[in-house]
Write a protein that holds these residues in place. Sequence first.
Motif, PDB file in Angstrom:
ATOM      1  N   ASP A 135       0.870  -1.176   0.000  1.00  0.00           N
ATOM      2  CA  ASP A 135       0.000   0.000   0.000  1.00  0.00           C
ATOM      3  C   ASP A 135       0.904   1.223   0.000  1.00  0.00           C
ATOM      4  N   PRO A 136       0.916   2.012  -1.076  1.00  0.00           N
ATOM      5  CA  PRO A 136       1.807   3.176  -1.113  1.00  0.00           C
ATOM      6  C   PRO A 136       1.652   4.100   0.088  1.00  0.00           C
ATOM      7  N   ALA A 137       0.446   4.168   0.637  1.00  0.00           N
ATOM      8  CA  ALA A 137       0.234   5.047   1.788  1.00  0.00           C
ATOM      9  C   ALA A 137       0.981   4.567   3.024  1.00  0.00           C
ATOM     10  N   ALA A 138       1.405   3.303   3.034  1.00  0.00           N
ATOM     11  CA  ALA A 138       2.076   2.753   4.215  1.00  0.00           C
ATOM     12  C   ALA A 138       3.582   3.002   4.219  1.00  0.00           C
ATOM     13  N   VAL A 139       4.116   3.524   3.117  1.00  0.00           N
ATOM     14  CA  VAL A 139       5.558   3.765   3.067  1.00  0.00           C
ATOM     15  C   VAL A 139       5.978   4.756   4.149  1.00  0.00           C
ATOM     16  N   ALA A 140       5.176   5.787   4.359  1.00  0.00           N
ATOM     17  CA  ALA A 140       5.505   6.786   5.377  1.00  0.00           C
ATOM     18  C   ALA A 140       5.599   6.152   6.761  1.00  0.00           C
ATOM     19  N   GLU A 141       4.774   5.156   7.031  1.00  0.00           N
ATOM     20  CA  GLU A 141       4.821   4.485   8.328  1.00  0.00           C
ATOM     21  C   GLU A 141       6.166   3.777   8.506  1.00  0.00           C
ATOM     22  N   ALA A 142       6.643   3.119   7.447  1.00  0.00           N
ATOM     23  CA  ALA A 142       7.942   2.448   7.521  1.00  0.00           C
ATOM     24  C   ALA A 142       9.065   3.467   7.702  1.00  0.00           C
ATOM     25  N   GLU A 143       9.001   4.559   6.951  1.00  0.00           N
ATOM     26  CA  GLU A 143      10.036   5.588   7.066  1.00  0.00           C
ATOM     27  C   GLU A 143      10.098   6.144   8.486  1.00  0.00           C
ATOM     28  N   ALA A 144       8.925   6.433   9.043  1.00  0.00           N
ATOM     29  CA  ALA A 144       8.888   6.979  10.404  1.00  0.00           C
ATOM     30  C   ALA A 144       9.414   5.973  11.419  1.00  0.00           C
ATOM     31  N   GLY A 145       9.065   4.718  11.223  1.00  0.00           N
ATOM     32  CA  GLY A 145       9.527   3.685  12.145  1.00  0.00           C
ATOM     33  C   GLY A 145      11.030   3.516  12.122  1.00  0.00           C
ATOM     34  N   MET A 146      11.618   3.572  10.926  1.00  0.00           N
ATOM     35  CA  MET A 146      13.075   3.429  10.840  1.00  0.00           C
ATOM     36  C   MET A 146      13.779   4.634  11.438  1.00  0.00           C
ATOM     37  N   ARG A 147      13.235   5.819  11.190  1.00  0.00           N
ATOM     38  CA  ARG A 147      13.851   7.010  11.790  1.00  0.00           C
ATOM     39  C   ARG A 147      13.753   6.968  13.314  1.00  0.00           C
ATOM     40  N   ALA A 148      12.662   6.418  13.830  1.00  0.00           N
ATOM     41  CA  ALA A 148      12.514   6.296  15.274  1.00  0.00           C
ATOM     42  C   ALA A 148      13.560   5.360  15.879  1.00  0.00           C
ATOM     43  N   LEU A 149      14.056   4.435  15.065  1.00  0.00           N
ATOM     44  CA  LEU A 149      15.124   3.543  15.507  1.00  0.00           C
ATOM     45  C   LEU A 149      16.504   4.168  15.338  1.00  0.00           C
ATOM     46  N   GLY A 150      16.528   5.400  14.832  1.00  0.00           N
ATOM     47  CA  GLY A 150      17.802   6.061  14.589  1.00  0.00           C
ATOM     48  C   GLY A 150      18.478   5.620  13.321  1.00  0.00           C
ATOM     49  N   GLN A 151      17.692   5.096  12.366  1.00  0.00           N
ATOM     50  CA  GLN A 151      18.235   4.576  11.129  1.00  0.00           C
ATOM     51  C   GLN A 151      17.642   5.324   9.943  1.00  0.00           C
ATOM     52  N   ALA A 152      18.450   5.555   8.925  1.00  0.00           N
ATOM     53  CA  ALA A 152      17.942   6.132   7.686  1.00  0.00           C
ATOM     54  C   ALA A 152      17.037   5.114   6.996  1.00  0.00           C
ATOM     55  N   PRO A 153      15.961   5.560   6.355  1.00  0.00           N
ATOM     56  CA  PRO A 153      15.075   4.618   5.664  1.00  0.00           C
ATOM     57  C   PRO A 153      15.826   3.768   4.643  1.00  0.00           C
ATOM     58  N   LEU A 154      15.629   2.476   4.740  1.00  0.00           N
ATOM     59  CA  LEU A 154      16.295   1.497   3.878  1.00  0.00           C
ATOM     60  C   LEU A 154      15.346   0.325   3.688  1.00  0.00           C
ATOM     61  N   PHE A 155      15.104  -0.036   2.444  1.00  0.00           N
ATOM     62  CA  PHE A 155      14.175  -1.125   2.137  1.00  0.00           C
ATOM     63  C   PHE A 155      14.906  -2.236   1.404  1.00  0.00           C
ATOM     64  N   MET A 156      14.626  -3.477   1.781  1.00  0.00           N
ATOM     65  CA  MET A 156      15.051  -4.634   1.007  1.00  0.00           C
ATOM     66  C   MET A 156      13.916  -4.992   0.048  1.00  0.00           C
ATOM     67  N   VAL A 157      14.228  -5.063  -1.224  1.00  0.00           N
ATOM     68  CA  VAL A 157      13.226  -5.380  -2.244  1.00  0.00           C
ATOM     69  C   VAL A 157      13.531  -6.768  -2.797  1.00  0.00           C
ATOM     70  N   ARG A 158      12.590  -7.679  -2.616  1.00  0.00           N
ATOM     71  CA  ARG A 158      12.795  -9.067  -3.012  1.00  0.00           C
ATOM     72  C   ARG A 158      12.104  -9.351  -4.339  1.00  0.00           C
ATOM     73  N   PRO A 159      12.372 -10.515  -4.938  1.00  0.00           N
ATOM     74  CA  PRO A 159      11.762 -10.828  -6.233  1.00  0.00           C
ATOM     75  C   PRO A 159      10.241 -10.687  -6.192  1.00  0.00           C
TER      76      PRO A 159
END
Length: 241
Positions: free
Chosen positions: A47-71
Amino acid sequence: MNLARLFAGQEATWPPAARHIAGPWSLRDGQGGGKRVSAATLDGAFDPAAVAEAEAGMRALGQAPLFMVRPDETALDADLAARGYAVVDPVTILSGAVADLAAEPPPPVSAFTLWEPLAIMDELWAENGIGPARRAVMARVQGPKTAILGRRKDRAAGVAFAALDRDMAFVHAVAVSPEHRRQGTAVNMMRAAAQWAQDQGATSLNVLVTDHNHAARALYASLNMTDVGQYHYRTIAPQKA
């Protein structure tokens, strides 16, 4: 080979410090241990609208947003590209039959398996860019695991880490000192890892290698290890000055 099973084995043998579920995402607390233990992965429908949730969650962990994209995650891949996320470190998973790799043992005193690692092994990892945060990943593994010491001319020459997830063994953190490269040290360590894996009941030995690491890919090809899957990461491209 089942890709979901491969990815589960990869994580079991190289785990993050913690894993959090946020909507359709798995977010990983890597604590500086590298991309593999820090990247978010999609577990549900995209869901494209959920990308922001992942970005916010990673920043809350002190990490820059990073996604693993699988086949087959083409919708996610295209959406991240449109947001300015660049591809980094395409990775290939290579696999070989343990029985074949273990059939030819390394020469005597050329490779040893042991746990805990010796101080010289930690030094070799550190000299080759595998620092304390990545070595902490090894310590977190809960299943059977071993370190592999390669020797050449009576000197410590290389080091690697192997761990088991059910019938799959994975080799990580392979490092050979520059003066000992292309002299058979890595081959000897892989064969020692295969013998350890065989003793643990594994049927496959697996490695993950970035596509630009041509030397490693040549090594694994020489051992008849074959391509069984790929993935890549996406992160925000750095801004040009």
